[in-house]
Design a protein around this motif. Structure first.
Motif, mmCIF file in Angstrom:
data_model
loop_
_atom_site.group_PDB
_atom_site.id
_atom_site.type_symbol
_atom_site.label_atom_id
_atom_site.label_comp_id
_atom_site.label_asym_id
_atom_site.label_seq_id
_atom_site.Cartn_x
_atom_site.Cartn_y
_atom_site.Cartn_z
ATOM 1 N N ASN A 92 0.921 -1.485 -0.423
ATOM 2 C CA ASN A 92 -0.141 -0.373 -0.059
ATOM 3 C C ASN A 92 0.415 1.454 -0.064
ATOM 4 O OD1 ASN A 92 -2.758 -1.339 0.551
ATOM 5 N ND2 ASN A 92 -1.738 -2.047 1.996
ATOM 6 N N SER A 93 2.002 1.451 0.544
ATOM 7 C CA SER A 93 2.513 2.650 0.627
ATOM 8 C C SER A 93 3.717 2.716 -0.928
ATOM 9 C CB SER A 93 3.868 2.485 1.671
ATOM 10 O OG SER A 93 4.423 3.479 1.441
ATOM 11 N N ALA A 94 3.612 3.796 -1.464
ATOM 12 C CA ALA A 94 3.946 3.669 -2.711
ATOM 13 C C ALA A 94 4.823 4.911 -2.448
ATOM 14 C CB ALA A 94 3.281 4.981 -3.644
ATOM 15 N N TYR A 95 5.234 5.905 -1.332
ATOM 16 C CA TYR A 95 6.577 6.668 -1.352
ATOM 17 C C TYR A 95 7.561 5.359 -0.325
ATOM 18 C CZ TYR A 95 8.606 10.153 2.611
ATOM 19 O OH TYR A 95 8.886 10.538 2.550
ATOM 20 N N VAL A 96 6.900 4.599 0.155
ATOM 21 C CA VAL A 96 8.176 3.407 0.383
ATOM 22 C C VAL A 96 8.881 2.912 -0.391
ATOM 23 C CG1 VAL A 96 8.567 1.751 2.100
ATOM 24 C CG2 VAL A 96 7.378 3.248 2.855
ATOM 25 N N ARG A 97 8.122 2.133 -1.431
ATOM 26 C CA ARG A 97 8.436 1.110 -2.392
ATOM 27 C C ARG A 97 9.079 2.970 -3.654
ATOM 28 N NH1 ARG A 97 2.402 -0.381 -2.965
ATOM 29 N NH2 ARG A 97 2.410 1.013 -4.904
ATOM 30 N N ALA A 98 9.197 3.730 -3.538
ATOM 31 C CA ALA A 98 9.146 5.071 -4.625
ATOM 32 C C ALA A 98 11.030 5.283 -4.262
ATOM 33 C CB ALA A 98 8.790 5.646 -4.486
ATOM 34 N N ASN A 99 10.667 4.902 -2.838
ATOM 35 C CA ASN A 99 12.418 5.043 -1.915
ATOM 36 C C ASN A 99 13.320 4.426 -2.002
ATOM 37 O OD1 ASN A 99 13.923 7.090 -0.537
ATOM 38 N ND2 ASN A 99 12.109 6.939 1.816
ATOM 39 N N VAL A 100 12.359 2.862 -2.341
ATOM 40 C CA VAL A 100 13.012 1.495 -2.036
ATOM 41 C C VAL A 100 13.937 1.585 -3.301
ATOM 42 C CG1 VAL A 100 13.604 -1.215 -1.647
ATOM 43 C CG2 VAL A 100 12.207 0.661 0.018
ATOM 44 N N ILE A 101 12.915 1.643 -4.589
ATOM 45 C CA ILE A 101 13.398 1.438 -6.136
ATOM 46 C C ILE A 101 14.327 2.284 -6.277
ATOM 47 C CG2 ILE A 101 12.711 1.141 -7.753
ATOM 48 C CD1 ILE A 101 9.853 -0.545 -6.937
ATOM 49 N N ASN A 102 14.189 3.766 -6.172
ATOM 50 C CA ASN A 102 15.151 4.174 -6.591
ATOM 51 C C ASN A 102 16.516 4.628 -6.223
ATOM 52 O OD1 ASN A 102 12.901 5.575 -8.203
ATOM 53 N ND2 ASN A 102 12.384 7.067 -6.896
ATOM 54 N N GLY A 143 19.477 -2.610 -12.148
ATOM 55 C CA GLY A 143 18.467 -2.334 -13.572
ATOM 56 C C GLY A 143 17.061 -2.374 -12.460
ATOM 57 N N LEU A 144 16.568 -1.719 -11.525
ATOM 58 C CA LEU A 144 15.360 -1.724 -11.608
ATOM 59 C C LEU A 144 15.439 -0.144 -11.397
ATOM 60 C CD1 LEU A 144 15.249 -3.226 -7.914
ATOM 61 C CD2 LEU A 144 13.348 -3.659 -10.178
ATOM 62 N N LYS A 145 13.744 0.135 -12.526
ATOM 63 C CA LYS A 145 13.659 1.732 -12.600
ATOM 64 C C LYS A 145 11.850 1.970 -12.462
ATOM 65 C CE LYS A 145 13.608 5.357 -16.647
ATOM 66 N NZ LYS A 145 13.949 5.062 -17.322
ATOM 67 N N LEU A 146 11.239 2.216 -11.764
ATOM 68 C CA LEU A 146 10.396 3.064 -11.125
ATOM 69 C C LEU A 146 9.452 3.014 -12.854
ATOM 70 C CD1 LEU A 146 8.116 2.284 -8.095
ATOM 71 C CD2 LEU A 146 8.903 4.806 -8.474
ATOM 72 N N ASP A 147 8.237 2.587 -12.319
ATOM 73 C CA ASP A 147 6.515 3.364 -13.845
ATOM 74 C C ASP A 147 6.445 4.678 -11.938
ATOM 75 O OD1 ASP A 147 4.823 4.167 -14.537
ATOM 76 O OD2 ASP A 147 5.459 2.086 -15.923
ATOM 77 N N ASP A 148 6.870 5.324 -12.203
ATOM 78 C CA ASP A 148 5.484 6.188 -11.288
ATOM 79 C C ASP A 148 4.002 6.267 -11.423
ATOM 80 O OD1 ASP A 148 7.984 7.582 -9.945
ATOM 81 O OD2 ASP A 148 8.278 8.816 -11.311
ATOM 82 N N ASP A 149 3.680 5.687 -12.575
ATOM 83 C CA ASP A 149 1.890 5.514 -12.414
ATOM 84 C C ASP A 149 1.990 4.677 -12.084
ATOM 85 O OD1 ASP A 149 2.266 8.639 -13.844
ATOM 86 O OD2 ASP A 149 2.269 8.698 -15.901
ATOM 87 N N ALA A 150 2.435 3.323 -11.857
ATOM 88 C CA ALA A 150 2.076 2.110 -11.755
ATOM 89 C C ALA A 150 1.672 2.293 -10.918
ATOM 90 C CB ALA A 150 2.986 1.367 -12.802
ATOM 91 N N ASN A 151 3.957 2.558 -10.036
ATOM 92 C CA ASN A 151 3.402 2.523 -8.770
ATOM 93 C C ASN A 151 2.193 2.649 -7.531
ATOM 94 O OD1 ASN A 151 4.672 2.013 -5.844
ATOM 95 N ND2 ASN A 151 5.473 4.433 -6.361
ATOM 96 N N ALA A 152 1.736 4.235 -8.297
ATOM 97 C CA ALA A 152 0.962 5.194 -8.129
ATOM 98 C C ALA A 152 -0.330 4.369 -7.434
ATOM 99 C CB ALA A 152 1.121 6.785 -8.392
#
Length: 407
Positions: free
Chosen positions: A341-351, A357-366
Motif C-alpha cells: 500500500n505504500s507507494a512512498y516507501v516503494r519509490a524510496n526503496v526502488i530509486n 536494473g530497477l527503474k520505477l514506473d511512477d504512474d504504475a506505482n501510484a
C-alpha cells in the motif's frame, strides 16, 4: 455442505481467523478480535463473496464488543457466529500459524502432545509469539476436540538455507547446545507470493530467483531461489534485520551492554527498548504506523521523513545484499501492509536500486494500492511486482492436505 478449514492466527492481544473452502479457495467468513485482555476489546467479522444469510452483503463488515475480552471469549464469539451462519458443521479441520518451530519442524504437521511440547520449547526463541500461538491452539482444541489441528510454521520455509547463511560467527557450541542460528520468519507469506510471482512471470517456480520483502509492522526480506529460501534478514528472533514498526532491526550488539550500563537496565529491559520502543516509533518519536508517518512527512515533519528514509535505505541495503545468495535477480517482490500500500516507501526503496536494473514506473506505482497486484517498474527494467499476500490461504491449503480435504 462444504468442507471448510478454520484458520487461527493468534497473537498476544489479537486473534485473526478465516473460514476457507479449500476447493474453491474462497474465504467464506473471516475476522479479527482485537485488544484482548484490555479495555475496549472487540471483534470484527467480514463476510465472503457468498454470505450464508440473505441480509448479509458480500464483503460486509460488522463490529461487536467482546464480553470477557480474552482469547476464549473471542473463540466463543467465532463459534457463535459460525452457528448463526449455519457454518459450524462445515469446519472439518483447524489450521494454526505458529511463528517459531526451531530446527525441529521443517514442514507443516498435525498437532499432538509431542508437537505441543516442542512448540513450548521454542517459546524461549519467540517469547512474544509462541505462547500466544499455543494459547490459540489449546483454545481451539477445547472447542473443536474431535477435529484435526494442524500447525504451519513461519520458520519451516527457511530450513533450506545453507550453513554459511544461517550460522552466526559465534562459538559453535552455542549452536549445538542452545540453537543459536538464523531461523527466519514470514515463511508462509513467502511461499504464497513466490508461487504467484512465478505464475505472473510465466516461469516455472524452480527456475526463478527472487528477492522478496514482507513489509508491515514486522519487516523482513528473503532471497528465494527455485522456490527455496537461501538467505533472509530476520535471525534467531524477529528482531534482527530491517527497521520495523517498533523493532530496531540490525544494531551493534555492543549497544545492549552499553545501554544496560548507562540506563541501569537488565537485559530484559534493553530488549524491551529494542523490541517495543525503537524502529519507526523510536526514530520519529511520533508513531510506528507508516501511514501516519507519511502524512506527517508530507506536512513537513522532518522526524517522520527521516524515519521513513532510514527504513527505506536499510531495506534497500538488505535487498542488494541478498542478491549475493542468488547469483542473479529475476524480480523484486513486495508484499505486506506497507509493501502492498505504500507507494512512498516503494519509490524510496526502488530509486536506490537502479544499479540492479530497477527503474520505477511512477504512474504504475501510484496506482498499485489496496490489494492490487501489478508491476511497478518500466518495461525495460527488471520487474518489481507488488503481490497481495494471503497467509491464511496457505495455512488452509496445508491443513486441507494433511486432513485429507485437498481438492
Amino acid at each position: 455442505m462444504k468442507s471448510c478449514i478454520l484458520v487461527i492466527n493468534c497473537g498476544s492481544s489479537s486473534l485473526k481467523f478465516a473460514l476457507i473452502d479449500p476447493v474453491s479457495q474462497q474465504e467464506v467468513l473471516s475476522g479479527l478480535a482485537e485488544k484482548l485482555g484490555m479495555a475496549g476489546s472487540q471483534i470484527t467479522f467480514k463476510h465472503g463473496p457468498t454470505p450464508r444469510r440473505s441480509f448479509r452483503q458480500p464483503g460486509e463488515k460488522d463490529v461487536s464488543p467482546l464480553e470477557g475480552g480474552n482469547h476464549a471469549a473471542a473463540m466463543d464469539a467465532i463459534i457463535a457466529r459460525l452457528k448463526d451462519e449455519d457454518l459450524l458443521d462445515s469446519v472439518k479441520a483447524v489450521g494454526h500459524r505458529v511463528v517459531h518451530g526451531g530446527e525441529v519442524f521443517k514442514s507443516t504437521v498435525v498437532i499432538d502432545d509431542s508437537v505441543l511440547a516442542e512448540i513450548e520449547k521454542c517459546s524461549k526463541l519467540a517469547p512474544l509469539h509462541n505462547p500466544a500461538n499455543l494459547l490459540g491452539i489449546r483454545t481451539a482444541m477445547q472447542q473443536f476436540a474431535d477435529l484435526p489441528q494442524v500447525a504451519v510454521f513461519d520458520t519451516s520455509f527457511h530450513q533450506t538455507m545453507p550453513e554459511h547463511a544461517y550460522l552466526y560467527a559465534v562459538p559453535m557450541s552455542l549452536y549445538r547446545e542452545h540453537g543459536v542460528r538464523r531461523y527466519g520468519f514470514h515463511g508462509t507469506s513467502y511461499r504464497y507470493i513466490t508461487s504467484k510471482a512465478a505464475e505472473l512471470l510465466g516461469k516455472p517456480l524452480e527456475e526463478t530467483a527472487f528477492v522478496c520483502a514482507h513489509l508491515g509492522n514486522g519487516a523482513s526480506a528473503t532471497a528465494i531461489k527455485g522456490g527455496k529460501s537461501v538467505d533472509t534478514t530476520m535471525g534467531l528472533t524477529p528482531l534482527e534485520g530491517s527497521v520495523m514498526g517498533t523493532r530496531s532491526g540490525d544494531i551493534d550488539p555492543g549497544i545492549i551492554g552499553y545501554l544496560g550500563s548507562e540506563l541501569n537496565l537488565s537485559v530484559a529491559g534493553v530488549m524491551d527498548v529494542l523490541n517495543k520502543k525503537s524502529g519507526l516509533l523510536g526514530l520519529s518519536e511520533l508513531s510506528s504506523d507508516c501511514r501516519e508517518l507519511q502524512e506527517a512527512a508530507s506536512a513537513g515533519n522532518e522526524a517522520a521523513k527521516l524515519a521513513l528514509d532510514i527504513f527505506s535505505y536499510r531495506l534497500a541495503k538488505h535487498i542488494a545484499a541478498l542478491t549475493v545468495g542468488l547469483g542473479r535477480l529475476d524480480a523484486l517482490l513486495l508484499t505486506g501492509g506497507i509493501g502492498e500500500n505504500s507507494a512512498y516507501v516503494r519509490a524510496n526503496v526502488i530509486n536506490r536500486l537502479g544499479f540492479l536494473g530497477l527503474k520505477l514506473d511512477d504512474d504504475a506505482n501510484a496506482a498499485c494500492t489496496r490489494g492490487k497486484v501489478g508491476r511497478i517498474t518500466t518495461e525495460e527494467s527488471l520487474p518489481a511486482l507488488v503481490i497481495s499476500t494471503d497467509e491464511e490461504m496457505m495455512i488452509a491449503m496445508d491443513t486441507a492436505k494433511l486432513a485429507g480435504l485437498a481438492a
